[in-house]
Design a protein around this motif. Structure first.
Motif, PDB file in Angstrom:
ATOM      1  N   GLU A  14       9.901 -61.736 -15.000  1.00  9.93           N
ATOM      2  CA  GLU A  14       9.115 -60.536 -15.327  1.00  9.93           C
ATOM      3  C   GLU A  14       8.375 -60.016 -14.094  1.00  9.93           C
ATOM      4  O   GLU A  14       8.303 -58.811 -13.853  1.00  9.93           O
ATOM      5  CB  GLU A  14       8.100 -60.848 -16.431  1.00  9.93           C
ATOM      6  CG  GLU A  14       8.700 -60.724 -17.813  1.00  9.93           C
ATOM      7  CD  GLU A  14       7.724 -61.147 -18.914  1.00  9.93           C
ATOM      8  OE1 GLU A  14       8.068 -60.953 -20.090  1.00  9.93           O
ATOM      9  OE2 GLU A  14       6.642 -61.688 -18.594  1.00  9.93           O
ATOM     10  N   ALA A  15       7.842 -60.953 -13.326  1.00  9.22           N
ATOM     11  CA  ALA A  15       7.098 -60.536 -12.130  1.00  9.22           C
ATOM     12  C   ALA A  15       8.025 -59.801 -11.160  1.00  9.22           C
ATOM     13  O   ALA A  15       7.657 -58.768 -10.592  1.00  9.22           O
ATOM     14  CB  ALA A  15       6.481 -61.760 -11.460  1.00  9.22           C
ATOM     15  N   ALA A  19       7.618 -55.694 -10.373  1.00  7.09           N
ATOM     16  CA  ALA A  19       7.352 -55.215  -9.016  1.00  7.09           C
ATOM     17  C   ALA A  19       8.205 -53.985  -8.686  1.00  7.09           C
ATOM     18  O   ALA A  19       7.876 -53.216  -7.793  1.00  7.09           O
ATOM     19  CB  ALA A  19       7.636 -56.341  -8.016  1.00  7.09           C
ATOM     20  N   ARG A  20       9.293 -53.809  -9.410  1.00 10.82           N
ATOM     21  CA  ARG A  20      10.195 -52.690  -9.120  1.00 10.82           C
ATOM     22  C   ARG A  20      10.009 -51.518 -10.077  1.00 10.82           C
ATOM     23  O   ARG A  20      10.710 -50.522  -9.985  1.00 10.82           O
ATOM     24  CB  ARG A  20      11.652 -53.177  -9.219  1.00 10.82           C
ATOM     25  CG  ARG A  20      11.967 -54.221  -8.190  1.00 10.82           C
ATOM     26  CD  ARG A  20      13.339 -54.791  -8.358  1.00 10.82           C
ATOM     27  NE  ARG A  20      14.259 -53.898  -9.059  1.00 10.82           N
ATOM     28  CZ  ARG A  20      15.503 -54.211  -9.379  1.00 10.82           C
ATOM     29  NH1 ARG A  20      15.964 -55.408  -9.065  1.00 10.82           N
ATOM     30  NH2 ARG A  20      16.271 -53.364 -10.008  1.00 10.82           N
ATOM     31  N   LEU A  21       9.105 -51.689 -11.045  1.00 19.05           N
ATOM     32  CA  LEU A  21       8.950 -50.645 -12.067  1.00 19.05           C
ATOM     33  C   LEU A  21       7.548 -50.061 -12.027  1.00 19.05           C
ATOM     34  O   LEU A  21       6.611 -50.720 -11.566  1.00 19.05           O
ATOM     35  CB  LEU A  21       9.186 -51.256 -13.456  1.00 19.05           C
ATOM     36  CG  LEU A  21      10.591 -51.746 -13.774  1.00 19.05           C
ATOM     37  CD1 LEU A  21      10.595 -52.475 -15.107  1.00 19.05           C
ATOM     38  CD2 LEU A  21      11.578 -50.585 -13.815  1.00 19.05           C
ATOM     39  N   ALA A  25       5.645 -50.064 -17.455  1.00 25.75           N
ATOM     40  CA  ALA A  25       6.967 -49.651 -17.944  1.00 25.75           C
ATOM     41  C   ALA A  25       7.622 -50.735 -18.796  1.00 25.75           C
ATOM     42  O   ALA A  25       8.288 -50.450 -19.800  1.00 25.75           O
ATOM     43  CB  ALA A  25       7.873 -49.302 -16.762  1.00 25.75           C
ATOM     44  N   LEU A  26       7.386 -51.983 -18.391  1.00 29.03           N
ATOM     45  CA  LEU A  26       8.037 -53.081 -19.103  1.00 29.03           C
ATOM     46  C   LEU A  26       7.499 -53.187 -20.531  1.00 29.03           C
ATOM     47  O   LEU A  26       8.247 -53.391 -21.488  1.00 29.03           O
ATOM     48  CB  LEU A  26       7.748 -54.371 -18.327  1.00 29.03           C
ATOM     49  CG  LEU A  26       8.796 -55.451 -18.410  1.00 29.03           C
ATOM     50  CD1 LEU A  26      10.171 -54.895 -18.108  1.00 29.03           C
ATOM     51  CD2 LEU A  26       8.446 -56.554 -17.409  1.00 29.03           C
ATOM     52  N   MET A  27       6.207 -53.051 -20.649  1.00 25.82           N
ATOM     53  CA  MET A  27       5.604 -53.132 -21.980  1.00 25.82           C
ATOM     54  C   MET A  27       6.084 -51.968 -22.844  1.00 25.82           C
ATOM     55  O   MET A  27       6.296 -52.138 -24.053  1.00 25.82           O
ATOM     56  CB  MET A  27       4.079 -53.132 -21.855  1.00 25.82           C
ATOM     57  CG  MET A  27       3.389 -53.502 -23.144  1.00 25.82           C
ATOM     58  SD  MET A  27       1.611 -53.646 -22.970  1.00 25.82           S
ATOM     59  CE  MET A  27       1.411 -55.363 -22.613  1.00 25.82           C
ATOM     60  N   VAL A 198      15.603 -57.938 -27.873  1.00 27.41           N
ATOM     61  CA  VAL A 198      15.545 -56.588 -27.318  1.00 27.41           C
ATOM     62  C   VAL A 198      15.626 -56.682 -25.796  1.00 27.41           C
ATOM     63  O   VAL A 198      14.827 -57.392 -25.175  1.00 27.41           O
ATOM     64  CB  VAL A 198      14.208 -55.910 -27.738  1.00 27.41           C
ATOM     65  CG1 VAL A 198      13.962 -54.651 -26.914  1.00 27.41           C
ATOM     66  CG2 VAL A 198      14.234 -55.564 -29.215  1.00 27.41           C
ATOM     67  N   GLY A 199      16.599 -56.017 -25.210  1.00 24.47           N
ATOM     68  CA  GLY A 199      16.752 -56.050 -23.752  1.00 24.47           C
ATOM     69  C   GLY A 199      15.664 -55.224 -23.086  1.00 24.47           C
ATOM     70  O   GLY A 199      15.331 -54.130 -23.545  1.00 24.47           O
ATOM     71  N   ILE A 200      15.068 -55.782 -22.014  1.00 28.53           N
ATOM     72  CA  ILE A 200      14.082 -55.011 -21.249  1.00 28.53           C
ATOM     73  C   ILE A 200      14.455 -55.008 -19.765  1.00 28.53           C
ATOM     74  O   ILE A 200      13.631 -54.721 -18.913  1.00 28.53           O
ATOM     75  CB  ILE A 200      12.636 -55.545 -21.451  1.00 28.53           C
ATOM     76  CG1 ILE A 200      12.553 -57.050 -21.141  1.00 28.53           C
ATOM     77  CG2 ILE A 200      12.129 -55.262 -22.861  1.00 28.53           C
ATOM     78  CD1 ILE A 200      11.116 -57.583 -21.112  1.00 28.53           C
ATOM     79  N   GLY A 201      15.707 -55.385 -19.479  1.00 25.65           N
ATOM     80  CA  GLY A 201      16.173 -55.374 -18.092  1.00 25.65           C
ATOM     81  C   GLY A 201      15.910 -56.670 -17.346  1.00 25.65           C
ATOM     82  O   GLY A 201      16.055 -56.750 -16.130  1.00 25.65           O
TER      83      GLY A 201
END
Ligand code: NAX
Ligand code: K
Length: 480
Positions: A14-15, A19-21, A25-27, A198-201
């Motif tokens: 996740e970290a 760092a790239r988003l 955005a992830l949440m 659920v995919g989050i990348g």
């Protein structure tokens, strides 16, 4: 294959991804997936009454942002913050801006809720629910609402599947990025209901070796032996079954019943129950003398109903072919002889036998199944299949071989003799050439599926019926 990763690995991935988003955005991805899943469960979002149980961390944040999305679609959404001084501020602001509100009386809103989102704790939770969360969790469970856990049912241990206190039981769990071990292992698994990923990348940031993997039909199909044109019974593998005694002839019959349906070209029974075996299975080869004199086999399955004949266990362990040890064999084995073997060994204890091998209480094994199976595999330098409502298979090379968890269990398998069928089946797969981890996990999968076939009409089943349903399970899997 479904895979699960530990909390530490998830946090690391996740970290890297965060760092790239852009911030948050992830949440948002998690909340979007969560809201969509809730909408699916509700059918009609407009007018639905949704209650959010909001803990102090990001799990609560997910619930609040998902609640905001549902509120924008016309649901009446009410938040119940469990730590009033600490709540995800952005999430709460989003909910209020979307027309949601904070509950005045949690018990009143829960009594008429259609859906409750459990955002109390996720991967950051420690121990069971805290005391102040317990009455609210109980009220939620006591209502008619559908309970949806955010990432994990609050109160379970994400990494181990242990349950150390009260847990809010969910009807469905929406988990993010990857499965967590606790979603696949008992007792925690029992609290998760239907699990949706659920995919989050996150996928591309996860290492290639997970903490845990669960087979699916197609994975098992790839492992199963298929006879080639030039195969004869010896090339397909002969499995030697050392089981049963004058006192327990039935164990021999059941073990052979499993072995005959496991893909080996022939089954060679060695022991004092040959008459009972032949009466039931004329296709079985039998031998009354010691295993060493029985003729060549490609794998042994030893132990079910054996009684106290330690000599045959010793003899089989001294062979240079794969050996499966079950039941009485586990009691009689010499640990050093297992560790010294060059060929693979597969131990198949239930929790009580595993406890005896580890020198701990049965409850300890039941409560920490993952740790127990890993510890056994390391101690014995063997592959270990720990039977139970979720059977686990651990190989000794833990670094490169994730523990396999069997998703195909059936509570109908809690019937006398079903373990003997499993031993024969797994031994047969060993003889047919599968590695110990594949043989154990494919056998557990087929065995569970066979039980489901046998119990399809909701009636109790016998171990022999499980064996008889193995061809149907094999067909199902091969068709995938
Ligand atoms: N890190 C990320 O990028 C993402 C995290 N996500 C969510 O964030 C969660 C992890 O968030 P956090 O690390 O903030 O941790 P959690 O929100 O899971 O839990 C930690 C909080 O709960 C409290 N807590 C711990 N044990 C408790 C107990 N037994 N009873 C009551 N409260 C307890 C702690 O004091 C802490 O404030 C994930 O499970 C997931 O839901 C998702 O939004 C996806 C993205
Ligand atoms: K949760």
């Amino acid at each position: 294959m479904r895979t699960a990763y530990s909390v530490e690995t998830v946090r690391h991935a996740e970290a890297q991804l965060m760092a790239r988003l852009p911030e948050g955005a992830l949440m948002q991805r998690a909340a979007a997936g969560l809201a969509a899943a809730c909408a699916g469960l509700l059918g009609r979002v407009y007018g639905a009454r949704v209650v959010l149980l909001v803990g102090s961390g990001d799990n609560g944040g997910d619930a609040l942002y998902a609640g905001a999305r549902l509120a924008r679609r016309g649901a009446g959404v009410v938040a119940v913050p469990l730590a009033r001084d600490r709540v995800h501020e952005g999430g709460l602001a989003a909910l209020l801006a979307a027309g949601g509100r904070v509950a005045d009386d949690p018990f009143e809103v829960l009594a008429s809720a259609d859906l409750v989102l459990d955002g109390i704790t996720g991967i950051g939770g420690r121990g069971g629910l805290r005391q102040d969360a317990v009455p609210v969790a109980r009220a939620a469970r006591g209502s008619d609402a559908v309970i949806v856990a955010v990432d994990l049912p609050s109160g379970v241990e994400a990494d181990t599947g242990q349950v150390r206190g009260e847990v809010l039981r969910a009807d469905a769990t929406v988990t993010f990025g990857t499965y967590k071990p606790g979603l696949l292992i008992d007792p925690a698994k029992e609290y998760a209901g239907t699990v949706r990923l659920v995919g989050i990348g996150l996928e591309e940031h996860l290492p290639s070796v997970p903490a845990l993997e669960a087979l699916q039909h197609a994975d098992v199909a790839r492992m199963l032996p298929v006879p080639a044109a030039e195969s004869d019974k010896y090339r397909r593998g002969v499995v030697g079954v050392v089981a049963g005694s004058a006192r327990y002839p039935g164990a021999a019959v059941l073990c052979v019943a499993g072995a005959l349906r496991g893909g080996a070209g022939a089954v060679r029974y060695v022991g004092p129950a040959a008459d009972a075996v032949i009466a039931r299975f004329p296709e079985c080869l039998v031998h009354a003398g010691p295993p060493g004199k029985a003729g060549r086999v490609q794998a042994w399955a030893v132990g079910p109903g054996l009684g106290d004949d330690a000599g045959v266990v010793e003899e089989v362990l001294a062979s240079d072919v794969p050996v499966l040890i079950d039941a009485d064999g586990l009691r009689l084995l010499d640990a050093a002889a297992v560790r010294d073997r060059a060929a693979p060994t597969l131990l198949t204890p239930h929790a009580g036998e595993a406890a005896a091998l580890l020198g701990v209480g049965r409850e300890e094994v039941e409560a920490s199944r993952l740790d127990s199976v890993r510890e056994l595999a390391a101690r014995f330098g063997a592959t270990v299949l720990l039977k139970g409502s979720t059977t686990l298979v651990a190989a000794p090379d833990a670094e490169s071989s994730p523990v396999r968890v069997n998703p195909m269990g059936s509570s109908w398998l809690a019937t006398a003799g079903s373990g003997d069928v499993l031993s024969g089946l797994a031994g047969s797969l060993l003889a047919a050439g599968l590695g110990a981890r594949d043989a154990g996990s494919a056998a557990a999968y087929l065995h569970g599926l066979a039980a489901r076939h046998a119990a399809a009409h909701g009636t109790p089943i016998t171990a022999l019926e499980v064996a008889e349903a193995l061809p149907a399970a094999w067909r199902d899997v091969s068709a995938a």
